[in-house]
Design a protein around this motif. Structure first.
Motif, short mmCIF file in Angstrom:
data_model
loop_
_atom_site.label_atom_id
_atom_site.label_comp_id
_atom_site.label_asym_id
_atom_site.label_seq_id
_atom_site.Cartn_x
_atom_site.Cartn_y
_atom_site.Cartn_z
N MET A 1 0.85 -1.20 0.00
CA MET A 1 0.00 0.00 0.00
C MET A 1 0.88 1.25 0.00
N GLY B 1 -0.21 1.50 -4.72
CA GLY B 1 -1.29 0.80 -4.04
C GLY B 1 -2.40 1.76 -3.64
N ARG C 1 3.60 -1.73 7.29
CA ARG C 1 2.98 -0.93 8.37
C ARG C 1 1.56 -0.55 7.97
N ASP D 1 1.82 -7.72 -15.77
CA ASP D 1 2.57 -6.71 -16.51
C ASP D 1 4.07 -6.97 -16.38
N VAL D 2 4.43 -7.86 -15.45
CA VAL D 2 5.85 -8.12 -15.15
C VAL D 2 6.06 -9.63 -15.00
N ILE E 1 4.15 -2.46 -19.34
CA ILE E 1 3.72 -1.13 -19.81
C ILE E 1 3.16 -0.28 -18.68
N1 LIG Z 1 4.85 -2.45 -13.93
C1 LIG Z 1 5.45 -1.28 -13.99
O1 LIG Z 1 5.69 -0.73 -15.06
C2 LIG Z 1 5.84 -0.58 -12.75
C3 LIG Z 1 6.15 -1.30 -11.63
N2 LIG Z 1 6.49 -0.64 -10.48
C4 LIG Z 1 6.79 -1.43 -9.28
O2 LIG Z 1 5.94 -1.02 -8.22
C5 LIG Z 1 6.70 -0.92 -7.06
C6 LIG Z 1 6.00 -0.04 -6.04
O3 LIG Z 1 6.07 1.31 -6.42
P1 LIG Z 1 5.55 2.46 -5.41
O4 LIG Z 1 4.14 2.19 -5.01
O5 LIG Z 1 5.90 3.75 -6.00
O6 LIG Z 1 6.50 2.14 -4.16
P2 LIG Z 1 6.27 2.48 -2.62
O7 LIG Z 1 7.61 2.40 -2.01
O8 LIG Z 1 5.49 3.74 -2.48
O9 LIG Z 1 5.35 1.27 -2.10
C7 LIG Z 1 5.84 0.00 -1.85
C8 LIG Z 1 4.90 -0.70 -0.91
O10 LIG Z 1 5.37 -2.04 -0.75
C9 LIG Z 1 5.36 -2.36 0.64
N3 LIG Z 1 6.36 -3.37 0.96
C10 LIG Z 1 7.69 -3.36 0.71
N4 LIG Z 1 8.26 -4.49 1.18
C11 LIG Z 1 7.27 -5.21 1.73
C12 LIG Z 1 7.22 -6.47 2.38
N5 LIG Z 1 8.32 -7.20 2.55
N6 LIG Z 1 6.01 -6.90 2.83
C13 LIG Z 1 4.89 -6.16 2.68
N7 LIG Z 1 4.88 -4.96 2.06
C14 LIG Z 1 6.05 -4.50 1.61
C15 LIG Z 1 5.68 -1.05 1.33
O11 LIG Z 1 5.27 -1.20 2.67
P3 LIG Z 1 5.33 0.00 3.75
O12 LIG Z 1 4.36 1.01 3.22
O13 LIG Z 1 4.87 -0.64 4.98
O14 LIG Z 1 6.75 0.49 3.74
C16 LIG Z 1 4.85 -0.08 0.50
O15 LIG Z 1 3.53 -0.05 0.96
C17 LIG Z 1 8.06 -0.46 -7.53
O16 LIG Z 1 9.09 -0.74 -6.61
C18 LIG Z 1 8.22 -1.21 -8.83
O17 LIG Z 1 8.82 -2.47 -8.58
C19 LIG Z 1 6.51 0.70 -10.42
C20 LIG Z 1 6.24 1.45 -11.51
C21 LIG Z 1 5.90 0.87 -12.78
#
Ligand SMILES: NC(=O)C1=CN([C@@H]2O[C@H](COP(=O)(O)OP(=O)(O)OC[C@H]3O[C@@H](n4cnc5c(N)ncnc54)[C@H](OP(=O)(O)O)[C@@H]3O)[C@@H](O)[C@H]2O)C=CC1
Ligand SMILES: O=CC(=O)O
Length: 324
Positions: free
Chosen positions: A153, A157, A178, A261-262, A286
């Motif tokens: 989230m 998210g 969190r 998408d991945v 994409i």
């Molecule tokens: N398909 C595509 O083209 C794209 C893919 N992405 C992917 O999306 C990802 C997320 O982007 P974004 O939303 O900006 O990133 P954020 O850092 O804002 O969000 C990541 C979320 O993942 C949670 N998280 C991380 N590790 C864990 C874990 N071990 N268990 C549970 N939750 C976890 C974090 O938790 P917490 O909030 O508690 O820290 C946070 O809520 C990118 O890292 C990338 O890999 C991004 C852009 C384009």
């Protein structure tokens, strides 16, 4: 003298000009061992790099003794060895926020396309199978009012939750490290552990980064906990799902469909069993790929590199401890 930087991605002309106003720019195709070998002196002198997708690890860093900043045209940075960069004092810059809404749109596209079988039935129309009134073999399942589970989230998210809550009246479950008050207050989202989210969601949507903790987070055991009617969506990173286990679960009818998408390997190999499953919608990574968003990401990456190499970073630094 202007600092030297390596650009390993094509930029729109105006952004290239902006970069060239600050740096001496060498444009290369990639950061492969061959490119490194052929341009050893350029890498030896470079203070910055800008591009996307290529691996930047300890071995690479041995070729770049003067490197001070790396700027990726992406929010995800799993292709970088962040510890190695940090121990060398190299700033890693990325492009969060500018792509958030577009990636959430892509995730909603996958939710709708898989549930309503949009790709599959459109193909049937194209090959002339629409010969009369359609019957249940063309039907999909409803999206509105179904439960949407979000793994991760963060920025994306949250933007997905907004669409699902306001646009489709969907109850939202989520899991992250969190609690997220904003998601709970604005979208009535309910925090739950992974097992509960898997068991109760009609759509399980992954917007997680790839880390040691999230690698193969979803495997056979987790897929078995999902409803047989549930749909799995992944726009985080491919290796968050054990792809072999997913293929088996789709073949065995353990889950209803997947929108991806991945993938574990990109581009997805043409002989991947995923491509012959009618209940899979496979997109070529994409998530952020619109003209507007890709431009904004490139502009952000250029500004990030300028800020990092001039000591004026305000945001978008993955390892801000190197700035002190
Ligand atoms: N398909 C595509 O083209 C794209 C893919 N992405 C992917 O999306 C990802 C997320 O982007 P974004 O939303 O900006 O990133 P954020 O850092 O804002 O969000 C990541 C979320 O993942 C949670 N998280 C991380 N590790 C864990 C874990 N071990 N268990 C549970 N939750 C976890 C974090 O938790 P917490 O909030 O508690 O820290 C946070 O809520 C990118 O890292 C990338 O890999 C991004 C852009 C384009
Ligand atoms: O996958 C894309 C990203 O920006 O991360």
């Amino acid at each position: 003298m202007k600092p030297s930087v390596i650009l390993y991605k094509k930029l729109p002309d105006d952004l290239l000009t902006r970069l060239e106003n600050h740096f001496t720019v060498t444009q290369l195709d990639d950061l492969s061992p061959d490119t490194l070998k052929q341009n050893a002196q350029v890498f030896a002198n470079t203070e910055g790099i800008l591009g996307s997708s290529e691996k930047v690890d300890k071995a690479f860093l041995e070729h770049t003794p003067k490197l001070r900043a790396a700027s990726t045209v992406s929010v995800g940075y799993d292709n970088f060895d962040v510890d190695a960069l940090t121990s060398r004092g190299i700033a890693l810059m990325h492009t969060p926020t500018v792509l958030t809404e577009t990636v959430a749109d892509t995730m909603m596209t996958l939710v709708l396309a898989t549930a309503r079988r949009a790709v599959e039935v459109a193909e049937r129309v194209k090959i002339g199978e629409w010969q009369g009134s359609i019957g249940p073999d063309w039907f999909g399942i409803d999206v509105h009012h179904k439960t949407l589970g979000i793994l991760g989230m963060g920025r994306i998210g949250l933007a997905l939750a907004q669409r699902a809550h306001f646009g489709f009246n969907m109850p939202i479950l989520y899991n992250a490290r969190r609690h997220h008050q904003e998601a709970e207050e604005r979208f009535n989202a309910r925090y739950c552990d992974l097992d509960t989210l898997l068991a109760e969601s009609d759509f399980v949507c992954i917007s997680l980064p790839l880390t040691d903790e999230t690698y193969h987070l979803i495997g056979a055991e987790q897929l078995a906990k999902m409803k047989p009617s549930a749909i799995l969506i992944n726009a985080g990173r491919g290796p968050v799902i054990d792809e072999k286990a997913l293929i088996q679960a789709l073949i065995d009818g353990k889950i209803h469909a997947a929108g991806l998408d991945v993938f574990e390997q990109e581009p997805l190999p043409i002989d991947s069993p995923l491509l012959s499953l009618p209940n899979v919608v496979a997109l070529p990574h994409i998530g952020s790929a619109t003209h507007e968003t890709r431009y904004n990401m490139a502009a952000c990456a250029v500004d990030n590199l300028i800020a990092a190499l001039s000591g004026k970073v305000k945001e978008n630094c993955v390892n801000p401890q190197v700035l002190k």
